[in-house]
Design a protein around this motif. Sequence first.
Motif, PDB file in Angstrom:
ATOM      1  N   VAL A  99       1.643   5.278   0.026  1.00 31.42           N
ATOM      2  CA  VAL A  99       1.041   6.534   0.472  1.00 31.42           C
ATOM      3  C   VAL A  99       1.947   7.691   0.071  1.00 31.42           C
ATOM      4  O   VAL A  99       3.164   7.537  -0.070  1.00 31.42           O
ATOM      5  N   ALA A 146      -3.237   6.052   4.841  1.00 32.75           N
ATOM      6  CA  ALA A 146      -3.439   4.677   4.382  1.00 32.75           C
ATOM      7  C   ALA A 146      -4.593   3.992   5.096  1.00 32.75           C
ATOM      8  O   ALA A 146      -4.938   2.865   4.752  1.00 32.75           O
ATOM      9  N   VAL A 163       0.868  -1.173   0.000  1.00 33.55           N
ATOM     10  CA  VAL A 163       0.000   0.000   0.000  1.00 33.55           C
ATOM     11  C   VAL A 163       0.905   1.222   0.000  1.00 33.55           C
ATOM     12  O   VAL A 163       1.663   1.447   0.950  1.00 33.55           O
ATOM     13  N   ASP A 171      -7.925   4.178   5.228  1.00 29.58           N
ATOM     14  CA  ASP A 171      -9.080   3.682   4.476  1.00 29.58           C
ATOM     15  C   ASP A 171      -8.728   2.461   3.630  1.00 29.58           C
ATOM     16  O   ASP A 171      -9.502   1.500   3.544  1.00 29.58           O
ATOM     17  N   GLN A 172      -7.542   2.490   2.990  1.00 32.51           N
ATOM     18  CA  GLN A 172      -7.121   1.354   2.178  1.00 32.51           C
ATOM     19  C   GLN A 172      -6.916   0.113   3.033  1.00 32.51           C
ATOM     20  O   GLN A 172      -7.320  -0.988   2.664  1.00 32.51           O
ATOM     21  N   SER A 183     -10.032  -1.848   4.014  1.00 35.80           N
ATOM     22  CA  SER A 183     -10.807  -2.492   2.964  1.00 35.80           C
ATOM     23  C   SER A 183     -10.276  -3.862   2.548  1.00 35.80           C
ATOM     24  O   SER A 183     -10.902  -4.543   1.744  1.00 35.80           O
ATOM     25  N   TYR A 184      -9.120  -4.262   3.078  1.00 32.39           N
ATOM     26  CA  TYR A 184      -8.534  -5.550   2.700  1.00 32.39           C
ATOM     27  C   TYR A 184      -8.583  -6.539   3.866  1.00 32.39           C
ATOM     28  O   TYR A 184      -8.490  -6.145   5.038  1.00 32.39           O
TER      29      TYR A 184
END
Length: 336
Positions: free
Chosen positions: A99, A108, A97, A110-111, A114-115
């Motif tokens: 940034v 980072a 991820v 929110d990302q 989501s995983y």
Amino acid sequence: MRSVTSIDVAKLAGVSQSAVSRAFSSSASISDRTRQKVLAAAAALGYRPNRIPSIMLSGRSCMVGVVIGGLDNPFYASALERLAIALRQAELQVLLVQVDDALTLDTALDQLASYRIDAIVTSLAVGSKSVADALSELQTPVICFNSSLVGPWISTVVSNNYGAGQTAAGIFLKQGVTNPVWLAGPAKNAASRARAEGFCDTLKRASGHSGALIKLRGDDTYQSGYNAVRRLLQRGVRPDGIFSSNDMMACGVLDALRERGELHCPDDVIVVGYDNIPQAAWHGYDLTSFDQRTDQMVAVAMDMLDTALQTVDHPYSETRLINAQLIERGSTRPGN
């Protein structure tokens, strides 16, 4: 073209479909002979197991989110490479991820949410209490480098930034520096703040030290270090010792001194950096620096990650301190 399935592998190997599943599981019970038959059939057919069913059943993906930023600084690139190698050796998959902010995990969040990842490992720091709380709510183990903030589920491996600042001040005092300069990184850089505290506290406590400390600020880049010292010299200020929060800025400092030509390092002014990036050892810089011992930091982070994954049902939080190693070079050796 139809995808090869575990049923195809089972038929070719002459085993049950469940044996195929067990052959690709490191924890399942299966004889070596059967495993080898399955692997041979899978290789012949070009079969790759689908990990989604095991993820759904176990709730574990064996994926670790690695958050990166600031790769223009060789220190972060080196840390990422060592970390990726260690994770691969631990048979964990890496989800990268990226940034834009090279200092904190904030952007980072929110990302990451989501995983479906088993853990987060990053060389970035937790930037605020609200972000620490939000990360803790994910109930996913987080391992940071150089974060001053931790909390439930969040651990950190910290370079002894304060102690290194004390050591840098000791070099200045030993060499009789009377006009010291501290070149700080961004205000939200917790590691830079700790280095400043160790450096400034030690100078203030030193008996007989009358020089007023000059404080400059950069953004951890080469250009910001160059510009900060260039402006200082243009004002007619003549420092005799400069401690930079990182090596990138220190290299800019040395080039600014060289270009201006009024002060020469190390005879007129000594310079100390932090991170021990490869450029620090280049003949053009020959920079005294602090090595954060990335190999040891990664090893400790992996040990903490192993503990966190074994106690995944309980919030694990720990802070471990690694002493930085002083690497003395020509920038602090007058008369050489």
